[in-house]
Scaffold this active site. Sequence first.
Site, PDB file in Angstrom:
ATOM      1  N   HIS A   1       0.861  -1.186   0.000  1.00  0.00           N
ATOM      2  CA  HIS A   1       0.000   0.000   0.000  1.00  0.00           C
ATOM      3  C   HIS A   1       0.897   1.236   0.000  1.00  0.00           C
ATOM      4  O   HIS A   1       2.018   1.210   0.519  1.00  0.00           O
ATOM      5  CB  HIS A   1      -0.884   0.027   1.231  1.00  0.00           C
ATOM      6  CG  HIS A   1      -1.990  -0.977   1.216  1.00  0.00           C
ATOM      7  ND1 HIS A   1      -3.159  -0.788   1.903  1.00  0.00           N
ATOM      8  CD2 HIS A   1      -2.105  -2.183   0.603  1.00  0.00           C
ATOM      9  CE1 HIS A   1      -3.953  -1.829   1.723  1.00  0.00           C
ATOM     10  NE2 HIS A   1      -3.330  -2.695   0.942  1.00  0.00           N
TER      11      HIS A   1
ATOM     12  N   GLU B   1       0.925   3.928   1.762  1.00  0.00           N
ATOM     13  CA  GLU B   1       1.376   4.379   3.079  1.00  0.00           C
ATOM     14  C   GLU B   1       2.524   3.525   3.604  1.00  0.00           C
ATOM     15  O   GLU B   1       3.515   4.048   4.108  1.00  0.00           O
ATOM     16  CB  GLU B   1       0.227   4.318   4.099  1.00  0.00           C
ATOM     17  CG  GLU B   1      -0.980   5.135   3.726  1.00  0.00           C
ATOM     18  CD  GLU B   1      -2.062   4.332   3.008  1.00  0.00           C
ATOM     19  OE1 GLU B   1      -3.245   4.575   3.282  1.00  0.00           O
ATOM     20  OE2 GLU B   1      -1.728   3.482   2.152  1.00  0.00           O
TER      21      GLU B   1
ATOM     22  N   CYS C   1      -6.341   2.193   5.638  1.00  0.00           N
ATOM     23  CA  CYS C   1      -7.013   0.983   6.092  1.00  0.00           C
ATOM     24  C   CYS C   1      -6.436   0.570   7.451  1.00  0.00           C
ATOM     25  O   CYS C   1      -5.544   1.232   7.983  1.00  0.00           O
ATOM     26  CB  CYS C   1      -6.809  -0.139   5.070  1.00  0.00           C
ATOM     27  SG  CYS C   1      -5.093  -0.736   4.974  1.00  0.00           S
TER      28      CYS C   1
ATOM     29  N   CYS D   1      -2.575  -0.016   7.334  1.00  0.00           N
ATOM     30  CA  CYS D   1      -1.806   1.222   7.206  1.00  0.00           C
ATOM     31  C   CYS D   1      -1.936   2.097   8.450  1.00  0.00           C
ATOM     32  O   CYS D   1      -0.964   2.733   8.868  1.00  0.00           O
ATOM     33  CB  CYS D   1      -2.236   1.969   5.956  1.00  0.00           C
ATOM     34  SG  CYS D   1      -1.846   1.050   4.444  1.00  0.00           S
TER      35      CYS D   1
END
Length: 142
Positions: free
Chosen positions: A47, A49, A77, A80
Amino acid sequence: MRIALEEAEQAALGGDVPVGAVVLSPHGETIATGHNEREATGDPTAHAEVLALRRAAAQLGEWRLTGCTLVVTLEPCVMCAGALVQSRVERLVYGARDEKAGATGSLWDLVRDRRLNHRPEVIDAVLADDCSAQLTRFFRDR
């Protein structure tokens, strides 16, 4: 946020959901950037992040990102949000809310859980329309 939006565009060009992230130093300088690379790498943890946080830690030579700000185009999410708490990021700035998976205020609020030892400041809805429009275009075109 504009840099994060540019990162998100790179994700879309690679076939990934357009999410981009930037880690800023305590003085506001860009330390690291990232965009979703799950499709490109086959890594479910790739992801924006997480990648930006990893790169920032490598740049600083320190896993504690004390005083740093994470700027991301979409609300993080659970994974993260956990990563930004663990990295001791001081501030989270995000654009679009994620009503289906957001963990910083929408569906869950992991970062403000008083049981945790670190709770970053959260600033939401920064360039939210631009961030949302980028995601809408991506999914509409698919």
